[in-house]
Design an enzyme around this catalytic site. Sequence first.
Site, PDB file in Angstrom:
ATOM      1  N   GLU A 259      -3.343  17.483  -6.676  1.00  0.00           N
ATOM      2  CA  GLU A 259      -3.178  18.410  -7.794  1.00  0.00           C
ATOM      3  C   GLU A 259      -1.833  18.229  -8.483  1.00  0.00           C
ATOM      4  O   GLU A 259      -1.740  18.243  -9.718  1.00  0.00           O
ATOM      5  CB  GLU A 259      -3.356  19.841  -7.276  1.00  0.00           C
ATOM      6  CG  GLU A 259      -4.791  20.145  -6.881  1.00  0.00           C
ATOM      7  CD  GLU A 259      -4.951  21.383  -6.023  1.00  0.00           C
ATOM      8  OE1 GLU A 259      -6.099  21.792  -5.769  1.00  0.00           O
ATOM      9  OE2 GLU A 259      -3.933  21.939  -5.579  1.00  0.00           O
TER      10      GLU A 259
ATOM     11  N   PHE B 245      -2.961  35.691   3.283  1.00  0.00           N
ATOM     12  CA  PHE B 245      -4.387  36.017   3.241  1.00  0.00           C
ATOM     13  C   PHE B 245      -4.855  36.696   4.529  1.00  0.00           C
ATOM     14  O   PHE B 245      -5.551  37.708   4.491  1.00  0.00           O
ATOM     15  CB  PHE B 245      -5.206  34.751   2.998  1.00  0.00           C
ATOM     16  CG  PHE B 245      -5.056  34.195   1.612  1.00  0.00           C
ATOM     17  CD1 PHE B 245      -5.558  34.878   0.518  1.00  0.00           C
ATOM     18  CD2 PHE B 245      -4.398  32.999   1.392  1.00  0.00           C
ATOM     19  CE1 PHE B 245      -5.418  34.384  -0.776  1.00  0.00           C
ATOM     20  CE2 PHE B 245      -4.254  32.484   0.109  1.00  0.00           C
ATOM     21  CZ  PHE B 245      -4.756  33.176  -0.974  1.00  0.00           C
TER      22      PHE B 245
END
Length: 425
Positions: free
Chosen positions: A175, A15
């Site tokens: 998750e 990123f």
Amino acid sequence: MTQPLPHVVIVGGGFAGLWAARALRTAPVRITLLDRGNHHLFQPLLYQVATAGLSAPDIAAPLRQILRRQENVEVRMATVSRIDADARQVEIEDATGGQRLDFDYLMLASGVTHDYFGNEQWAAHAPGLKTLDDALDLRRKLLLAFERAEAETDPDERDAWLSFAIIGGGPTGVELAGTLSEIARHTLSGEFRNIDPARARVRLVEAGPRVLSSFPDDLSRKARAQLEKLGVEVHTGVPVEEITAEGYRRGEEFVRARTVVWAAGVAASPLAQCLGVPLDRAGRVKVQPDLSVPGHPCIFVAGDLAAIDRADGRPVPGVAPAAKQMGRHVARTILARLDGREGTHFRYRDYGNLATIGRMAAVVDLGAWRFSGMLAWWFWLLAHLFFLVGFRNRIVVLLNWSVAYWTHQRAARIILGGDDRSDTK
């Protein structure tokens, strides 16, 4: 005689690196983007590849494709072996061998890796999740565990194969645990003849007092309640002291689990040590307010590798929005330097914190607004679709999620490489 353009070297196509390169698209510079892989990875959805919800190309895109229209960028697939800050050179290794690249500006954004807190021998039994290779290996390991349980005739061994442990109660651990429990209870239902996958035990083990410690207490409690509703056994307050091929030890108890996943700690890229500047306990570079390296104003560190505090004294978190903001800030600072101006201090804008737990279960912290459950899950889904790189990826992910929502099926449940029993021993 025409002066050569200033050379900007960016290490890492994540990123921070990608957003910095894009922000310099009209700048009078020559950019070399270096990465060990040929792709940009949307790491927030990496766990979905590991749990067979998505395929690798769904959350990744070739860097050359992303930057094909940006003429001032050259993408090179290479490994950076050393940085000579004083000589302003980067040593790389690629298909042609070793080479040195001179730079006028350098941005180091090579990220982090797994940290086993001095117990590196655990890595063989508890893989982590940072790259696509990690995700594909973990997917294979998880799916093979059910196959081994199906073939096992010894009840105790069968239970061990149906025992899963996720070490670390941060967003990745939460998750993974929630999704794995859903796979066992819904996706695999009715597919086996000798086992009931719903009997699988999924344990989430967190050394601290609560899961999702970066979230407010009330959302942490709701996340735990949602995990337990999905069938996850949550254990907090006692750290893991040993991990073997047979399971893990927590306090006085040894728990048999043939599949253990590490989601508990990260360590900075070893490249930071080449700079010869102060590092924090995780090995991250203690950068200046403008993200430059102390004593080297033309070298910047961004993303997970940078250690910097916010105005209130709290550290800037290692999340995708922070990395993007850092990348853009470094680009603006380089542009300012080219114009003979000084750059400004980096200021992190906190847009909130999200974590999904399972089907219709998530938590969202937007500061003044906090919510959980179905609304949070829809918010998480839309946010991740929006930030995915590439129109194709958004469409494919949306289709896969839609199918999974209505059918409980997961699109990538293919075990590649056969049944090599050495993989899970």
